[in-house]
Scaffold this motif. Structure first.
Motif, PDB file in Angstrom:
ATOM      1  N   ASN A   1      30.807  78.555 -30.200  1.00 29.23           N
ATOM      2  CA  ASN A   1      30.216  78.351 -27.981  1.00 29.23           C
ATOM      3  C   ASN A   1      31.056  77.293 -27.683  1.00 29.23           C
ATOM      4  O   ASN A   1      31.172  76.689 -27.235  1.00 29.23           O
ATOM      5  N   GLY A   2      33.100  77.463 -28.374  1.00 26.52           N
ATOM      6  CA  GLY A   2      33.658  76.829 -27.533  1.00 26.52           C
ATOM      7  C   GLY A   2      34.726  75.388 -28.482  1.00 26.52           C
ATOM      8  O   GLY A   2      35.277  75.012 -28.306  1.00 26.52           O
ATOM      9  N   ASP A   3      33.342  75.269 -29.867  1.00 25.76           N
ATOM     10  CA  ASP A   3      34.029  74.037 -30.427  1.00 25.76           C
ATOM     11  C   ASP A   3      34.754  74.709 -31.670  1.00 25.76           C
ATOM     12  O   ASP A   3      34.122  75.550 -32.099  1.00 25.76           O
TER      13      ASP A   3
ATOM     14  N   VAL B   1      28.590  89.138 -22.088  1.00 22.90           N
ATOM     15  CA  VAL B   1      29.842  88.258 -22.790  1.00 22.90           C
ATOM     16  C   VAL B   1      29.663  86.962 -22.187  1.00 22.90           C
ATOM     17  O   VAL B   1      30.449  86.367 -23.334  1.00 22.90           O
ATOM     18  N   GLY B   2      30.094  87.235 -21.430  1.00 19.09           N
ATOM     19  CA  GLY B   2      30.444  85.545 -20.740  1.00 19.09           C
ATOM     20  C   GLY B   2      32.009  85.343 -19.654  1.00 19.09           C
ATOM     21  O   GLY B   2      32.008  84.255 -19.674  1.00 19.09           O
ATOM     22  N   MET B   3      32.709  86.598 -21.435  1.00 21.44           N
ATOM     23  CA  MET B   3      34.480  86.413 -20.746  1.00 21.44           C
ATOM     24  C   MET B   3      34.655  87.176 -20.821  1.00 21.44           C
ATOM     25  O   MET B   3      34.721  88.017 -20.912  1.00 21.44           O
TER      26      MET B   3
ATOM     27  N   LEU C   1      40.621  86.282 -26.841  1.00 17.90           N
ATOM     28  CA  LEU C   1      42.357  86.159 -27.067  1.00 17.90           C
ATOM     29  C   LEU C   1      42.155  84.768 -27.006  1.00 17.90           C
ATOM     30  O   LEU C   1      42.959  83.960 -28.399  1.00 17.90           O
ATOM     31  N   ASP C   2      42.191  84.082 -26.336  1.00 15.59           N
ATOM     32  CA  ASP C   2      42.577  82.818 -26.466  1.00 15.59           C
ATOM     33  C   ASP C   2      41.065  81.671 -26.741  1.00 15.59           C
ATOM     34  O   ASP C   2      41.348  81.158 -27.780  1.00 15.59           O
ATOM     35  N   ALA C   3      39.677  82.616 -27.230  1.00 17.54           N
ATOM     36  CA  ALA C   3      39.628  82.164 -27.960  1.00 17.54           C
ATOM     37  C   ALA C   3      40.057  82.126 -30.132  1.00 17.54           C
ATOM     38  O   ALA C   3      39.717  80.670 -30.387  1.00 17.54           O
TER      39      ALA C   3
END
Ligand SMILES: Cc1ncc(COP(=O)(O)O)c(C=O)c1O
Length: 308
Positions: A25-27, A81-83, A89-91
């Protein structure tokens, strides 16, 4: 698992995987610190979707095809998906950079409905948004399987009709496939060959299944199996290279008597099948399998050279 058993996902041991960084989740954190809640719908119910992808030459192989399947699967079960795919791809790019990875990398991209407010099934109990996890490992398939081949056993567990749990969902819940794999292992084989509800040969517990008979490549109709990215590429390659290919019903009678058989999947590309239910397949020369493998390798190089 017995001592001698192999899987289509056998990879060379790599010490570096002990210290990989995982996206949660972003971390991006060390694998020992990567955690999701016990209230997560993925843990509690297997309520989530995933993709297995490979990083090759610094590019995600067949990225669009994987994203098409991933977003279609999430939409079908109303997981937001929230994005968009640029966000995914960025993640992926951030996780690869954190691990200094560019090649021979396998990734499991997982999205669940997220943390539930109570330990019950209803999807509305997941209220805080989805959980996105990305695991990337250094991963080179072992070459030994190419010469040795995989041993399959036909199992009682079948691929179901789409109105129960459509086999096209790459869902977190893989119990149908896990039961099949257990049955194959108990029969002394490496992996399971699964039939469809009518008794036709369909797929394996983790890969798609092809046979070669008199120069023709056959695979199931696709009605009861995962719509594998590698499966689609193999069919396309056969069509483009004048190798006769048919998506059709066939039985064990035709599989046992095949000249060659092979599995397809993102991890192992094409893996030869050595035997089915203790019967050896063909004479082991795997001529067409090797030709398709070479064509696929070229396609993979071209796809990852041209960029996304
Ligand atoms: C049941 C099953 N069949 C086939 C495949 C192969 O699909 P792909 O070629 O997209 O990796 C997978 C991969 O996730 C799978 O889980």
């Amino acid at each position: 698992m017995n001592q001698t058993s192999h899987t289509t996902h056998d990879s060379a041991e790599d010490e570096r995987n002990r210290d990989i960084r995982i996206y949660v989740n972003g971390d991006i954190v060390h694998r020992d610190a990567a955690k999701v809640s016990v209230y997560d719908s993925g843990f509690m119910l297997g309520d989530g979707m995933w993709e297995g992808m490979r990083l090759h030459n610094g590019k995600w192989a067949f990225f669009d095809e994987h994203m098409d399947r991933f977003f279609a699967s999430c939409k079908a079960v109303s997981i937001d998906v929230g994005m968009d795919r640029v966000g995914i791809l960025d993640a992926l790019t951030r996780t690869a950079a954190a691990n200094d990875m560019t090649h021979d990398v396998h990734c499991r991209l997982m999205l669940t409905r997220g943390v539930k407010v109570k330990p019950f099934q209803h999807p509305s109990l997941s209220r805080s948004g989805p959980t996105l996890v990305i695991i990337m490992e250094h991963s080179r398939p072992v070459t030994e399987l190419q010469s040795r081949g995989i041993r399959l056993a036909t199992v009682p567990q079948v691929r179901g009709l789409p109105m129960s749990q459509d086999a096209k969902f790459n869902s977190h819940s893989k119990l149908n496939c896990v039961i099949a794999c257990l049955q194959a292992e108990q029969a002394g084989a490496d992996e399971a060959l699964m039939l469809d509800p009518h008794g036709f040969v369909n797929t394996t517990n983790a890969c798609n299944f092809f046979i070669v008979r008199k120069g023709e490549v056959w695979t199931s109709t696709g009605d009861y199996c995962m719509n594998g990215v590698t499966r689609a590429k193999v069919i396309e390659l056969c069509r483009e290279n004048d190798i006769p290919v048919r998506e059709k019903n066939f039985s064990l009678y035709e599989a046992y008597g095949a000249d060659e058989a092979f599995l397809t999947g993102t991890f192992g590309a094409q893996t030869p099948v050595a035997e089915i239910d203790g019967k050896s397949i063909g004479d082991g020369s795997c001529t067409i399998t090797r030709r398709i493998r070479a064509l696929y390798k070229n396609l993979l190089e071209a796809n990852t050279r041209s960029g996304l």
